[in-house]
Design a protein around this motif. Structure first.
Motif, PDB file in Angstrom:
ATOM      1  N   PHE A   1       0.659  -1.244   0.004  1.00  8.96           N
ATOM      2  CA  PHE A   1      -0.019  -0.125  -0.007  1.00  8.96           C
ATOM      3  C   PHE A   1       0.808   1.241  -0.145  1.00  8.96           C
ATOM      4  CE2 PHE A   1      -2.400   3.591   2.272  1.00  8.96           C
ATOM      5  CZ  PHE A   1      -3.740   3.168   1.593  1.00  8.96           C
ATOM      6  N   ASN A   2       2.053   1.239   0.605  1.00  9.40           N
ATOM      7  CA  ASN A   2       2.758   2.354   0.663  1.00  9.40           C
ATOM      8  C   ASN A   2       3.925   2.446  -0.291  1.00  9.40           C
ATOM      9  OD1 ASN A   2       1.664   3.803   3.251  1.00  9.40           O
ATOM     10  ND2 ASN A   2       2.329   1.956   4.443  1.00  9.40           N
ATOM     11  N   ASP A   3       3.810   1.486  -1.254  1.00 11.08           N
ATOM     12  CA  ASP A   3       4.814   1.505  -2.340  1.00 11.08           C
ATOM     13  C   ASP A   3       6.115   1.276  -1.852  1.00 11.08           C
ATOM     14  OD1 ASP A   3       2.919   1.845  -4.586  1.00 11.08           O
ATOM     15  OD2 ASP A   3       3.301   4.047  -4.110  1.00 11.08           O
ATOM     16  N   SER A   4       6.389   0.400  -0.871  1.00 13.12           N
ATOM     17  CA  SER A   4       7.611  -0.166  -0.331  1.00 13.12           C
ATOM     18  C   SER A   4       7.882  -1.593  -0.317  1.00 13.12           C
ATOM     19  CB  SER A   4       7.891   0.479   1.157  1.00 13.12           C
ATOM     20  OG  SER A   4       7.606   1.981   1.187  1.00 13.12           O
ATOM     21  N   LEU A   5       7.085  -2.291  -1.099  1.00 10.76           N
ATOM     22  CA  LEU A   5       7.195  -3.683  -1.214  1.00 10.76           C
ATOM     23  C   LEU A   5       8.598  -4.345  -1.293  1.00 10.76           C
ATOM     24  CD1 LEU A   5       5.292  -6.101  -0.970  1.00 10.76           C
ATOM     25  CD2 LEU A   5       4.788  -6.192  -3.343  1.00 10.76           C
ATOM     26  N   GLU A   6       9.496  -3.479  -2.048  1.00  8.42           N
ATOM     27  CA  GLU A   6      10.844  -4.067  -2.113  1.00  8.42           C
ATOM     28  C   GLU A   6      11.596  -4.258  -0.814  1.00  8.42           C
ATOM     29  OE1 GLU A   6      11.180   0.294  -2.850  1.00  8.42           O
ATOM     30  OE2 GLU A   6       9.674  -1.042  -3.371  1.00  8.42           O
ATOM     31  N   TYR A   7      11.136  -3.837   0.230  1.00  6.01           N
ATOM     32  CA  TYR A   7      11.864  -3.905   1.603  1.00  6.01           C
ATOM     33  C   TYR A   7      11.188  -4.804   2.213  1.00  6.01           C
ATOM     34  CZ  TYR A   7      13.262   0.734   0.112  1.00  6.01           C
ATOM     35  OH  TYR A   7      14.084   1.830  -0.665  1.00  6.01           O
TER      36      TYR A   7
ATOM     37  N   ASP B   1      13.188  -8.496   2.713  1.00  6.30           N
ATOM     38  CA  ASP B   1      14.459  -8.194   3.699  1.00  6.30           C
ATOM     39  C   ASP B   1      13.777  -8.058   5.316  1.00  6.30           C
ATOM     40  OD1 ASP B   1      16.269  -8.426   1.822  1.00  6.30           O
ATOM     41  OD2 ASP B   1      16.351  -6.357   1.514  1.00  6.30           O
ATOM     42  N   ASN B   2      12.864  -7.053   5.448  1.00  8.32           N
ATOM     43  CA  ASN B   2      12.535  -6.984   6.859  1.00  8.32           C
ATOM     44  C   ASN B   2      12.023  -8.052   7.560  1.00  8.32           C
ATOM     45  OD1 ASN B   2      13.827  -4.456   6.669  1.00  8.32           O
ATOM     46  ND2 ASN B   2      11.980  -3.601   6.142  1.00  8.32           N
ATOM     47  N   PHE B   3      11.171  -9.058   6.759  1.00  6.36           N
ATOM     48  CA  PHE B   3      10.409  -9.866   7.487  1.00  6.36           C
ATOM     49  C   PHE B   3      10.947 -11.496   7.226  1.00  6.36           C
ATOM     50  CE2 PHE B   3       7.735  -6.545   7.564  1.00  6.36           C
ATOM     51  CZ  PHE B   3       7.179  -6.594   8.861  1.00  6.36           C
ATOM     52  N   LEU B   4      12.331 -11.384   6.769  1.00  8.98           N
ATOM     53  CA  LEU B   4      12.776 -12.866   6.207  1.00  8.98           C
ATOM     54  C   LEU B   4      12.626 -14.005   7.178  1.00  8.98           C
ATOM     55  CD1 LEU B   4      14.091 -14.185   3.886  1.00  8.98           C
ATOM     56  CD2 LEU B   4      16.308 -13.554   4.423  1.00  8.98           C
ATOM     57  N   SER B   5      13.305 -13.502   8.321  1.00  8.70           N
ATOM     58  CA  SER B   5      13.116 -14.697   9.374  1.00  8.70           C
ATOM     59  C   SER B   5      11.859 -15.088   9.643  1.00  8.70           C
ATOM     60  CB  SER B   5      13.874 -14.170  10.676  1.00  8.70           C
ATOM     61  OG  SER B   5      12.958 -13.126  11.071  1.00  8.70           O
ATOM     62  N   LEU B   6      10.603 -14.410   9.788  1.00  8.55           N
ATOM     63  CA  LEU B   6       9.385 -14.797  10.206  1.00  8.55           C
ATOM     64  C   LEU B   6       8.861 -15.853   8.753  1.00  8.55           C
ATOM     65  CD1 LEU B   6       6.862 -14.898  11.855  1.00  8.55           C
ATOM     66  CD2 LEU B   6       6.214 -12.693  10.933  1.00  8.55           C
ATOM     67  N   ILE B   7       9.343 -15.037   7.630  1.00 11.09           N
ATOM     68  CA  ILE B   7       8.889 -15.911   6.462  1.00 11.09           C
ATOM     69  C   ILE B   7       9.310 -17.350   6.281  1.00 11.09           C
ATOM     70  CG2 ILE B   7       9.092 -16.062   3.982  1.00 11.09           C
ATOM     71  CD1 ILE B   7       8.881 -12.959   3.953  1.00 11.09           C
ATOM     72  N   ASN B   8      10.688 -17.298   6.649  1.00 13.76           N
ATOM     73  CA  ASN B   8      11.445 -18.651   6.717  1.00 13.76           C
ATOM     74  C   ASN B   8      10.961 -19.536   7.701  1.00 13.76           C
ATOM     75  OD1 ASN B   8      13.020 -18.258   4.535  1.00 13.76           O
ATOM     76  ND2 ASN B   8      14.608 -17.324   5.881  1.00 13.76           N
ATOM     77  N   SER B   9      10.455 -18.945   9.091  1.00 15.99           N
ATOM     78  CA  SER B   9      10.042 -19.781  10.116  1.00 15.99           C
ATOM     79  C   SER B   9       8.832 -20.304   9.701  1.00 15.99           C
ATOM     80  CB  SER B   9       9.860 -18.923  11.309  1.00 15.99           C
ATOM     81  OG  SER B   9      11.275 -18.473  11.951  1.00 15.99           O
TER      82      SER B   9
END
Length: 105
Positions: free
Chosen positions: A68-74, A77-85
């Motif tokens: 929504f805030n046009d920042s999807l590229e970040y 990286d910011n949620f990689l540990s939760l995504i992997n978990s």
């Protein structure tokens, strides 16, 4: 639930709008963003249910907020540990030990 059956309920939309402090004027755009985030995260993390898994719902909301805030590229990286978990947890849940169909991990 699979990617093609993934859907955003009116309750999920309302919860996201309240969290983001948004009005009703962007409902169609928000539904599209939420559905896209839901489908993308099901592909990466596994077949979680946004209705029952609060951690997965939180991740969908966070990805949607970034979109929504046009920042999807970040987001990754910011949620990689939760995504992997979540991905690892789902993979472990689906493992069935050879010869033991009733095995639990």
């Amino acid at each position: 639930m699979n990617i093609t059956k993934a859907s955003i309920t009116p309750e999920i939309l309302i919860e996201f709008k309240e969290r983001m402090r948004l009005g009703d004027d962007e409902d169609n755009n928000l539904k599209r963003i939420l559905l896209s985030s839901l489908q993308a995260l099901i592909r990466v993390c596994g077949d979680y249910d946004i209705q029952t898994d609060e951690t997965f719902k939180e991740l969908v909301f966070e990805r949607s907020r970034y979109a929504f805030n046009d920042s999807l590229e970040y987001f990754n990286d910011n949620f990689l540990s939760l995504i992997n978990s979540l991905g690892i947890s789902k993979a472990l849940d689906e493992i069935v030990l050879e010869g033991d169909v009733n095995a639990e991990i």
